[in-house]
Design an enzyme around this catalytic site. Structure first.
Site, PDB file in Angstrom:
ATOM      1  N   LYS A  52       0.795  -1.218   0.000  1.00  9.34           N
ATOM      2  CA  LYS A  52       0.000   0.000   0.000  1.00  9.34           C
ATOM      3  C   LYS A  52       0.833   1.278   0.000  1.00  9.34           C
ATOM      4  CE  LYS A  52      -3.618  -0.622  -0.481  1.00  9.34           C
ATOM      5  NZ  LYS A  52      -4.982  -1.165  -0.561  1.00  9.34           N
ATOM      6  N   SER A 294      -2.641 -12.486   4.259  1.00 11.97           N
ATOM      7  CA  SER A 294      -3.026 -12.391   2.841  1.00 11.97           C
ATOM      8  C   SER A 294      -1.935 -12.989   1.948  1.00 11.97           C
ATOM      9  CB  SER A 294      -3.342 -10.946   2.453  1.00 11.97           C
ATOM     10  OG  SER A 294      -2.197 -10.127   2.495  1.00 11.97           O
TER      11      SER A 294
HETATM   12  N1  PMP Z   1      -3.168  -7.735   1.650  1.00  8.41           N
HETATM   13  C1  PMP Z   1      -3.090  -6.795   2.599  1.00  8.41           C
HETATM   14  C2  PMP Z   1      -2.515  -7.169   3.935  1.00  8.41           C
HETATM   15  C3  PMP Z   1      -3.559  -5.508   2.344  1.00  8.41           C
HETATM   16  O1  PMP Z   1      -3.502  -4.569   3.308  1.00  8.41           O
HETATM   17  C4  PMP Z   1      -4.115  -5.209   1.071  1.00  8.41           C
HETATM   18  C5  PMP Z   1      -4.657  -3.853   0.778  1.00  8.41           C
HETATM   19  N2  PMP Z   1      -5.835  -3.533   1.501  1.00  8.41           N
HETATM   20  C6  PMP Z   1      -4.191  -6.218   0.108  1.00  8.41           C
HETATM   21  C7  PMP Z   1      -3.683  -7.475   0.440  1.00  8.41           C
HETATM   22  C8  PMP Z   1      -4.846  -6.024  -1.241  1.00  8.41           C
HETATM   23  O2  PMP Z   1      -4.300  -5.080  -2.103  1.00  8.41           O
HETATM   24  P1  PMP Z   1      -5.203  -4.215  -3.062  1.00  8.41           P
HETATM   25  O3  PMP Z   1      -5.856  -3.134  -2.254  1.00  8.41           O
HETATM   26  O4  PMP Z   1      -4.258  -3.678  -4.080  1.00  8.41           O
HETATM   27  O5  PMP Z   1      -6.253  -5.096  -3.677  1.00  8.41           O
END
Ligand code: PMP
Length: 356
Positions: A52, A294
Site C-alpha cells: 500500500k 493475505s
Molecule cells: N493484503 C493486505 C494485507 C492488504 O492490506 C491489502 C490492501 N488492503 C491487500 C492485500 C490487497 O491489495 P489491493 O488493495 O491492491 O487489492
C-alpha cells in the site's frame, strides 16, 4: 564459496518516498512442488513494509498534481491498516496531517504504527464493518474540508500498480516463462493495475484471483449497488467477517470492478483463512520469508494451482505485507512469550544453567 559482497544501490536517495516500489521477486526453494517454479513478489521490502505504500504515494501525488490537495491540508481515509500506515509514512515525509478511520477489529500494531508516524486514528465499531469506517471518514472530510483519499474509488490506485507493480513484473520476467499470476484483492488496485499490464504484455499468463471462502462476494455474482461517485450503497449480502486482514471488504470496490468487467482474471479461487495462516507459517519456517495472512493465502492458492499445472510451469504470488504486522493476531497465537518445555530442557542441559 567466498564471502558475499555488495556494491550499494548506485544512488543516494533524496527522500524515503523514492524507495517505494522495485520490490524483489524471490523463488521458493523448499515448499513448492518439484514440477513447477513458484516465485513471490515481496512487498514488505517497501519502506513502510506493504504494497500500500505504492498507492499511498500516488494518491497524495495525484492530488498534488490535480490541485485537490493544498499544502498543509489534512488527509483523511478509511483503512484496514496498511493504507493508513503507507499514508502515514507519505504524509509524514511531505508534511500533511493525517486522520485515519479504522474498525476496532484490525490489529493493534497497525493503529500504533500509524500513531507513531504522527497520524490520528479514529476507531469505528467492528459491527459497522468496512462501510462504517468509510461513512465516518466521509463525514469527517465533509465537516472539515479535508482531502478524502478514496482508495476504493480513485483511479490513482490501479494506475500506480500499472506503472509500477505490473511494469516491474514484466521487466523481471523478461525472457522468462510466467504461466500464472496469483493475487487477492482489498481495493483491487493490484488486480486491476497488474491485470492491465499482463493482459497487454503477457497475454499467455493466466491470472488467478482469490478471495476468502466465507466472503466470496465476487463469486456470488450479486452486483454491487453504488452511488453516483462509485462508492458502495450497500453492504454486500455475500460478505461475512473473515480472518484475511486487508482482503475483501464488505463491498465490491469500484477499483476492483474494472478487473471484473474486463475479465482480467481467468479463474477465481476461494481460500480459507486458516490455510492462509498455515502457508504464512511455512513461508517463515521453511523459506525464511515473512508475510501476513493475505500473503500466506495467496501462496495457498498458488500451491493449489501448482498441483494441476503442467510440468515446468512458472507461478508468481503476491505477498502484500510483512508478518510482523500480525504479532497480536491469530497468526502468532501458537507463539508463546515464555520458554517451552523443550527450551527449558535446553536451558538446563549445560552446567552453567541460569533460569529462573
Ligand atoms: N493484503 C493486505 C494485507 C492488504 O492490506 C491489502 C490492501 N488492503 C491487500 C492485500 C490487497 O491489495 P489491493 O488493495 O491492491 O487489492
Amino acid at each position: 564459496m567466498g564471502i558475499r559482497t555488495t556494491s550499494g544501490l548506485g544512488q543516494l536517495y533524496a527522500s524515503v518516498l523514492d524507495t517505494v516500489g522495485n520490490t524483489p521477486v524471490i523463488r521458493l526453494n523448499r515448499i513448492a512442488p518439484d514440477h513447477v517454479t513458484v516465485y513471490v513478489k515481496a512487498e514488505a521490502f517497501n519502506p513502510a513494509a506493504s504494497v500500500k505504500d505504492r498507492l499511498a504515494l500516488n494518491i497524495i501525488e495525484a492530488a498534488e498534481r490535480d490541485g485537490k490537495l493544498q499544502p498543509g491540508q489534512t488527509v483523511v481515509e478509511a483503512t484496514s491498516g496498511n493504507t493508513g500506515v503507507g499514508l502515514a509514512m507519505v504524509c509524514a515525509a511531505k508534511g500533511y496531517p493525517l486522520v485515519v478511520t479504522m474498525a476496532d477489529s484490525f490489529s493493534i500494531e497497525r493503529r500504533k504504527l500509524m500513531r507513531f508516524f504522527g497520524a490520528k486514528v479514529v476507531l469505528t465499531p467492528r459491527a459497522e464493518k468496512g462501510y462504517g469506517m468509510y461513512r465516518k471518514a466521509r463525514e469527517l472530510a465533509d465537516a472539515n474540508g479535508w482531502f478524502l483519499a478514496r482508495q476504493f474509488e480513485t483511479s490513482a490506485n490501479a494506475d500506480i500498480h500499472e506503472s509500477t507493480t505490473g511494469s516491474e513484473i514484466v521487466a523481471d520476467f523478461k525472457g522468462e516463462r510466467l504461466d500464472y499470476f496469483v493475487t487477492g484483492y482489498g481495493t483491487g488496485g493490484t488486480a486491476s493495475g497488474v491485470g492491465r499490464v499482463l493482459r497487454r504484455e503477457r497475454p499467455e499468463t493466466r491470472i488467478i484471483l482469490t478471495e476468502p471462502a466465507n466472503a466470496a462476494i465476487v463469486a456470488s455474482g450479486h452486483v454491487q449497488a453504488r452511488s453516483d461517485d462509485g462508492a458502495p450503497a450497500e453492504s454486500h449480502p455475500a460478505f461475512e467477517p473473515h480472518p484475511i486482514q486487508g482482503w475483501t471488504p464488505d463491498f465490491i470496490p469500484l477499483v476492483l470492478q474494472e478487473a471484473i468487467d474486463n475479465h482480467y482474471y481467468d479463474d477465481l479461487v476461494p481460500v480459507a483463512g486458516s490455510d492462509g495462516m498455515q502457508w504464512a507459517r511455512r513461508l517463515a519456517c521453511e523459506e525464511g520469508i515473512l508475510t501476513g495472512v493475505s500473503g500466506g493465502s495467496t501462496v495457498a492458492v498458488a500451491m493449489q494451482v501448482a498441483e494441476t499445472a503442467e510440468p515446468g510451469s512458472v507461478l508468481l504470488a503476491m505477498l502484500p505485507d510483512t508478518g510482523e504486522r500480525y504479532l497480536s493476531t491469530p497468526l502468532f497465537e501458537h507463539i508463546e512469550a515464555e520458554m517451552s518445555e523443550q527450551e527449558v530442557a535446553l536451558s538446563k542441559s549445560t552446567p552453567g544453567y541460569q533460569m529462573p
